[in-house]
Design a protein around this motif. Structure first.
Motif, short mmCIF file in Angstrom:
data_model
loop_
_atom_site.label_atom_id
_atom_site.label_comp_id
_atom_site.label_asym_id
_atom_site.label_seq_id
_atom_site.Cartn_x
_atom_site.Cartn_y
_atom_site.Cartn_z
N ASP A 27 0.84 -1.22 0.00
CA ASP A 27 0.00 0.00 0.00
C ASP A 27 0.86 1.25 0.00
OD1 ASP A 27 -2.99 -0.81 0.48
OD2 ASP A 27 -1.81 -2.11 1.79
N ASP A 38 -10.26 -1.84 1.29
CA ASP A 38 -10.81 -2.71 0.25
C ASP A 38 -11.18 -1.94 -1.02
OD1 ASP A 38 -12.94 -1.28 1.17
OD2 ASP A 38 -14.19 -3.00 1.73
N LEU A 42 -5.74 -1.94 -8.31
CA LEU A 42 -4.43 -2.52 -8.64
C LEU A 42 -3.96 -2.00 -10.00
CD1 LEU A 42 -4.91 -6.28 -7.67
CD2 LEU A 42 -3.93 -4.44 -6.30
N GLU A 71 -4.95 -11.72 2.10
CA GLU A 71 -5.40 -10.65 1.18
C GLU A 71 -4.38 -10.42 0.08
OE1 GLU A 71 -6.21 -6.72 2.95
OE2 GLU A 71 -7.17 -7.91 4.50
N ARG A 74 -4.51 -13.04 -2.46
CA ARG A 74 -5.70 -12.88 -3.33
C ARG A 74 -5.48 -11.75 -4.35
NH1 ARG A 74 -9.90 -9.76 -2.16
NH2 ARG A 74 -9.43 -9.67 0.06
N TYR A 75 -4.96 -10.62 -3.90
CA TYR A 75 -4.72 -9.49 -4.82
C TYR A 75 -3.68 -9.85 -5.88
CZ TYR A 75 -7.27 -5.99 -2.04
OH TYR A 75 -8.23 -5.25 -1.40
#
Ligand SMILES: O=P(O)(O)OC[C@H]1O[C@H](O[C@H]2O[C@H](CO)[C@@H](O)[C@H](O)[C@H]2O)[C@H](O)[C@@H](O)[C@@H]1O
Length: 245
Positions: A27, A38, A42, A71, A74-75
């Protein structure tokens, strides 16, 4: 005469893929800060770009974030390399590196969640801690900090981690620099020079660690830092990674 409140830092030299090991925060470094955790966007093809970079560096690459590992996985579906999550509490690709969640985690999370509901804050539970985001109430930071500090008196095993418009509690034994020190023993890093890019207070110990190993840090965005170089934002980071800074 201009008054400079922070060191003027040049952009970093081009990455030396034969010699460098690269560590990237998520981030604010790879992804622009968004109103909510959330709500991030991206950059196109981010996972594939990181996978290509990892290959070019002979595997001497890791993502190092404060987010939950699940997370990040997943991203970044499509990137199979090393990932450190939870400010160093969790790791993918490094066996035995995970920190056990502090015993008081559930009780602590319940207090933080109740405070968030009462004060209209955003509560982010984590596998090893939790965060209170006050971006929707920008003047409320001091109250959030005071509440978080009060929890430290009641629950052992945690440290305060300030973040952008947020305060977090993470395991006291977890930090990005300690996680990097563990990764550094992997054969793929042997003989390389660590380069760490990050934008936030959680990244400063990792920046100092990189310098202590003979490498360097890059601060992304404004603010005081121990880094030797600076890049303006995630777009500048992506451009630098592709050889264009
Ligand atoms: O170590 P990082 O990858 O930089 O993660 C630090 C924290 O980032 C996230 O919060 C920050 O980004 C959010 C999305 O842009 C933003 O809404 C929030 O205000 C920022 O503090 C994440 O939510 C945290 O869990 C990470 O620890």
């Amino acid at each position: 005469m201009p008054l400079f409140t922070e060191p003027l830092l040049a952009p970093p030299p081009p990455l030396d893929i034969a010699r460098d090991a690269l560590f990237l925060d998520f981030d604010g470094t790879l992804v622009e800060i968004a109103p909510r955790p959330d709500a991030i966007t991206l950059p196109p093809g981010l996972a594939a770009r990181l996978a290509a970079l990892e290959g070019a560096l002979g595997g001497a690459f890791a993502l190092v974030s404060g987010r939950n590992l699940a997370e990040l996985v997943r991203y970044l579906d499509g990137f199979g390399g090393l990932i450190i999550g939870g400010h160093g509490a969790e790791a993918r690709g490094l066996s035995g590196a995970d920190t056990p969640p502090p015993e008081a985690l559930a009780a602590l999370q319940s207090r933080m969640s109740a405070f968030a509901r009462a004060e209209r804050l955003l509560y982010e539970p984590k596998a090893h801690g939790a965060a209170l985001h006050y971006r929707s109430r920008p003047d409320f930071g001091p109250e959030v900090e005071a509440f978080i500090q009060s929890l430290l008196q009641q629950f052992s095993g945690f440290s305060v981690q300030p973040a952008k418009m947020a305060y977090e509690l993470r395991p006291a034994s977890a930090s990005k620099d300690r996680a990097l020190a563990r990764l550094w023993d992997l054969p793929r890093f042997a003989g390389r020079r660590p380069v760490f890019l990050g934008d936030d207070t959680t990244d400063e110990p990792a920046i100092a660690w990189a310098a202590a190993q003979g490498g360097y840090g890059v601060k992304v965005g404004p603010g005081e830092t121990a880094a030797r170089y600076r890049l303006a934002d995630p777009a500048a980071v992506l451009s630098w990674l592709e050889g264009g800074a």
